[in-house]
Every structure is written in structure tokens, then in C-alpha cells.
Design an enzyme around this catalytic site. Structure first.
Site, PDB file in Angstrom:
ATOM      1  N   CYS A 119       5.594 -42.811  14.911  1.00 56.59           N
ATOM      2  CA  CYS A 119       5.207 -44.096  15.509  1.00 56.59           C
ATOM      3  C   CYS A 119       3.699 -44.291  15.490  1.00 56.59           C
ATOM      4  O   CYS A 119       3.149 -44.998  16.343  1.00 56.59           O
ATOM      5  CB  CYS A 119       5.717 -44.180  16.945  1.00 56.59           C
ATOM      6  SG  CYS A 119       7.499 -44.170  17.117  1.00 56.59           S
ATOM      7  N   ARG A 173       9.088 -37.783  17.768  1.00 58.85           N
ATOM      8  CA  ARG A 173       9.159 -36.536  18.528  1.00 58.85           C
ATOM      9  C   ARG A 173       9.367 -36.800  20.005  1.00 58.85           C
ATOM     10  O   ARG A 173      10.061 -36.051  20.682  1.00 58.85           O
ATOM     11  CB  ARG A 173       7.881 -35.723  18.286  1.00 58.85           C
ATOM     12  CG  ARG A 173       7.863 -34.355  18.939  1.00 58.85           C
ATOM     13  CD  ARG A 173       6.637 -33.572  18.480  1.00 58.85           C
ATOM     14  NE  ARG A 173       5.404 -34.320  18.692  1.00 58.85           N
ATOM     15  CZ  ARG A 173       4.725 -34.338  19.830  1.00 58.85           C
ATOM     16  NH1 ARG A 173       5.175 -33.659  20.878  1.00 58.85           N
ATOM     17  NH2 ARG A 173       3.602 -35.027  19.943  1.00 58.85           N
ATOM     18  N   HIS A 179       5.939 -32.558   6.061  1.00 59.29           N
ATOM     19  CA  HIS A 179       6.688 -33.375   5.100  1.00 59.29           C
ATOM     20  C   HIS A 179       7.846 -32.631   4.446  1.00 59.29           C
ATOM     21  O   HIS A 179       8.955 -33.156   4.352  1.00 59.29           O
ATOM     22  CB  HIS A 179       5.751 -33.917   4.015  1.00 59.29           C
ATOM     23  CG  HIS A 179       4.797 -34.956   4.511  1.00 59.29           C
ATOM     24  ND1 HIS A 179       3.824 -35.515   3.718  1.00 59.29           N
ATOM     25  CD2 HIS A 179       4.665 -35.542   5.724  1.00 59.29           C
ATOM     26  CE1 HIS A 179       3.140 -36.396   4.413  1.00 59.29           C
ATOM     27  NE2 HIS A 179       3.618 -36.421   5.639  1.00 59.29           N
ATOM     28  N   LYS A 221       1.146 -39.956   2.029  1.00 61.56           N
ATOM     29  CA  LYS A 221       0.300 -38.990   1.334  1.00 61.56           C
ATOM     30  C   LYS A 221      -0.289 -38.008   2.331  1.00 61.56           C
ATOM     31  O   LYS A 221      -0.433 -38.347   3.521  1.00 61.56           O
ATOM     32  CB  LYS A 221      -0.787 -39.700   0.514  1.00 61.56           C
ATOM     33  CG  LYS A 221      -1.706 -40.618   1.327  1.00 61.56           C
ATOM     34  CD  LYS A 221      -2.827 -39.868   2.004  1.00 61.56           C
ATOM     35  CE  LYS A 221      -3.595 -40.690   2.968  1.00 61.56           C
ATOM     36  NZ  LYS A 221      -4.492 -39.889   3.840  1.00 61.56           N
ATOM     37  N   ASP A 231      -6.488 -35.357   2.462  1.00 53.67           N
ATOM     38  CA  ASP A 231      -6.561 -36.582   3.254  1.00 53.67           C
ATOM     39  C   ASP A 231      -7.237 -37.728   2.507  1.00 53.67           C
ATOM     40  O   ASP A 231      -6.725 -38.851   2.514  1.00 53.67           O
ATOM     41  CB  ASP A 231      -7.294 -36.319   4.565  1.00 53.67           C
ATOM     42  CG  ASP A 231      -7.028 -37.425   5.569  1.00 53.67           C
ATOM     43  OD1 ASP A 231      -5.947 -37.425   6.172  1.00 53.67           O
ATOM     44  OD2 ASP A 231      -7.894 -38.311   5.729  1.00 53.67           O
ATOM     45  N   ARG A 253      -9.610 -29.227  16.985  1.00 50.66           N
ATOM     46  CA  ARG A 253      -8.240 -29.617  17.310  1.00 50.66           C
ATOM     47  C   ARG A 253      -7.804 -30.862  16.547  1.00 50.66           C
ATOM     48  O   ARG A 253      -6.611 -31.135  16.431  1.00 50.66           O
ATOM     49  CB  ARG A 253      -8.101 -29.862  18.814  1.00 50.66           C
ATOM     50  CG  ARG A 253      -8.370 -28.642  19.676  1.00 50.66           C
ATOM     51  CD  ARG A 253      -8.581 -29.035  21.124  1.00 50.66           C
ATOM     52  NE  ARG A 253      -9.772 -29.888  21.258  1.00 50.66           N
ATOM     53  CZ  ARG A 253     -10.184 -30.394  22.413  1.00 50.66           C
ATOM     54  NH1 ARG A 253      -9.523 -30.133  23.521  1.00 50.66           N
ATOM     55  NH2 ARG A 253     -11.270 -31.158  22.454  1.00 50.66           N
ATOM     56  N   ALA A 306       3.210 -46.186  10.689  1.00 51.83           N
ATOM     57  CA  ALA A 306       4.490 -46.748  11.109  1.00 51.83           C
ATOM     58  C   ALA A 306       4.307 -48.165  11.651  1.00 51.83           C
ATOM     59  O   ALA A 306       5.120 -49.062  11.382  1.00 51.83           O
ATOM     60  CB  ALA A 306       5.138 -45.851  12.156  1.00 51.83           C
TER      61      ALA A 306
END
Length: 338
Positions: A13, A37, A79, A97, A178, A163, A17
Site C-alpha cells: 500500500c 502486511r 520479490h 523494479k 534502486d 535503517r 500502489a
């Protein structure tokens, strides 16, 4: 463009999304299902976008015969597990991706898609934007002459936080997967064949991920590609495709809808506009739906994806940079070197 009867579900989400749901709404359609999740987040997402069904789990969504295809929008390193489940359940899949961590994972996913008679497609915007289709069409006519050099920049400034997914090795962080995937995907469009000669320099973040890199490569036919990537400095997302008769400049190239062509002989500047940047995800979904009816079309797009993934896999192995999920691959490669 869109098949009104094709029913989509989304896993996750997050930002992508939300863009997917908005793209469907713009076409007068709605998501058929969402799974996340955390269930409350999925319920809020469904209320915002009029999603028909909120599933308590990904397994529940892919087991529902009412869902034709799923869009996987979770972090890179998740993935392959979701691909295994979705493809085995005979769902078509559009996967964000980088589609997998490495070539081995991608080969496994493609084999599963073939075995189950479904389409797997990379949600790499560059492969789906109409602007690039138009530029490639004109290149194929010989109008631009041969491509000789492709130069690419992509730099983002991210505050360092171990993090944060950009720098977290446990979340498949790093510049290559990325942002570098965009640069290499654009290069693959304009350079025929796989990049066979690779030279690179990589700088690591304290967490060990690739924070910055400079890549120089040559194709089988001799075209040169150079790319500079960084997560710690803002750079324009700029692509330059240099041909015999002109050069083509594309700014903000991941979702570009315009390009500037400067003709060598006259210096004339031509502006090419094609497609609409906000419809990037609509183009991706339309291409998957088209590939369901025309497998050869989907195979061509995935051939580009395979070449890009092979290049990224080679680069990371030259850097000796492996993710935790690649422990077995790392051990096998190190054993071969002994």
C-alpha cells in the site's frame, strides 16, 4: 488501451500502489483487490480507492480466481518469494523494479511463468513509456543514423540512515538496484545487444551498500555507455543518446514524455512530445494486458529486463557486494575461486 474485464490486485500500500490505484481510476476502473502486511492499512487503502476486496493475506488474494493479475510493490528482496507464490497460482504478475536481486532469481521466475502459462513483466517505466517507443521507431528507420554513445546521470540526495531502505543491506539497499536500474534500462533500449565489456568504480556506504558508482561499458557492436549514480548528491536525471546525425537529450528520463533532438548538420533543435508522464503506471498495466494476448510482445520486453539484470549481477559480483539472501551464491563463487 485498457481491458475493462481484467481484474487487478496489488500487494503493498505504498507510493507505487497509490499511483497504480490512481492510474486505474483515471481509466474508469478500480482495483479488484489489495493485500498488505498490516490489515488496517489495506482497509484504509481500499476505502480511499474503492477497492472491491481486502484480503487478509497475499495467499488469500492469489488463491482467488477473481484476480487475473497482481502488481508486487514490496521491497526488492521480497520479490522472489512473492513471485514464486503468484506464478505458481497462475496469476499474471507485474513486479516493481528491481524485479529480482539477481539473474538466478529472474531465471527461476521466468521458468515458473512459462511452466504455469502466465505473463511476468517488469514494471520498469522506461520500457513502457510511449516517448521511447516513438524514438525507437524513428531510430529503426535510420533517421538518426547509428547510436554511438549513451551517457546517463542519476543522483538523489538521501539523508544517511542505516535503517532507511536506501542504505539498509537487509532491505536490498544501494544505488544500483534502486536508481541504476533506470540508467541501464535506458541504455539497453538504445544499444543493441548485451553490454559485454564492463568497467566500474563503486563507493560504499558505512552499511556496505553501493552508495555511488561510475560505470563504463561497451556493447557487442561497439557502442559506449557511461553512467554515474549516487544516493548522496542531487544530479539531474539526464540521458544523452549520441547518434551519427543528432543527439537526443532526455531529462527526468524514468518517466519522460518529451525529448530534445539536436541535429548535427544544422544545429536545429526539435522537441518530441509523446505520452503523458502521470500515466506511467497505466502504460505498464496496459502492456501486461497486451502481453497476455500477444506473448511475443511480452517476451521482447522481458529480454531487455534479462539483459539489464545480467549487467547488474555482473557489476555487483565484481564489487564483491552480496545481499544476505545471496549467501549460497556467494559461497559457491568463492569456492570456484579457490
Amino acid at each position: 488501451m485498457a481491458d475493462q474485464d481484467f481484474r487487478w490486485g496489488v500487494l503493498g500500500c505504498g507510493v507505487i500502489a497509490n499511483e497504480m490505484a490512481q492510474a486505474l481510476q483515471a481509466d474508469g476502473r478500480h482495483l479488484a483487490g489489495v493485500a498488505n502486511r498490516t490489515l488496517p492499512k489495506a482497509e484504509a487503502f481500499a476505502e480511499r480507492y474503492g477497492v472491491e476486496t481486502v484480503y487478509p493475506s497475499f495467499e488469500a488474494m492469489i488463491s482467488d480466481p477473481a484476480i487475473d493479475a497482481v502488481y508486487i510493490t514490496t521491497p526488492h528482496n521480497t520479490h522472489i518469494n512473492y513471485l514464486r507464490q503468484a506464478l505458481a497460482a497462475k496469476k499474471h504478475v507485474l513486479c516493481e523494479k528491481a524485479i529480482t536481486l539477481n539473474s538466478e532469481e529472474l531465471d527461476e521466475a521466468l521458468a515458473l511463468a512459462e511452466e504455469n502459462g502466465v505473463v511476468l513483466m517488469d514494471a520498469m517505466t522506461i520500457f513502457h513509456m510511449p516517448l521511447y517507443r516513438e524514438l525507437l521507431r524513428r531510430l529503426d528507420t535510420g533517421e538518426f543514423g547509428e547510436v554511438n554513445v549513451v551517457t546517463l546521470n542519476f543522483g538523489s540526495y538521501k539523508d544517511y540512515d542505516e535503517r532507511n531502505r536506501f542504505f539498509n543491506v537487509n532491505l536490498a539497499g544501494g544505488a544500483l538496484l534502486d536508481i541504476g536500474v533506470y540508467a541501464l534500462s535506458l541504455a539497453r533500449l538504445f544499444v543493441p545487444g548485451e553490454l559485454v565489456q564492463l568497467k566500474s568504480i563503486m563507493g560504499q556506504a558505512p552499511t556496505g551498500v553501493d552508495e555511488r558508482s561510475a560505470i563504463i561499458a561497451q556493447s557487442e557492436e561497439g557502442q559506449l555507455v557511461s553512467a554515474t549514480l549516487t544516493l548522496r548528491s542531487k544530479q539531474p536525471k539526464r540521458a544523452m543518446v549520441s547518434c551519427d546525425k543528432c543527439y537526443i537529450e532526455v531529462m527526468e528520463y524514468p518517466r519522460a514524455d518529451e525529448a530534445k533532438i539536436v541535429w548535427t548538420e544544422t544545429g536545429e533543435v526539435e522537441l518530441v512530445q509523446c505520452g503523458e508522464r502521470p500515466r506511467a503506471l497505466a502504460y505498464e498495466m496496459a502492456d501486461l494486458e497486451r502481453a497476455v494476448e500477444d506473448p511475443a510482445y511480452g517476451n521482447q520486453l522481458m529480454a531487455w529486463t534479462c539483459d539489464v539484470m545480467d549487467t547488474m549481477t555482473k557489476l555487483r559480483r565484481e564489487w564483491r557486494f552480496f545481499y544476505p539472501e545471496e549467501a549460497e551464491i556467494r559461497a559457491a563463487l568463492e569456492a570456484e575461486e579457490v
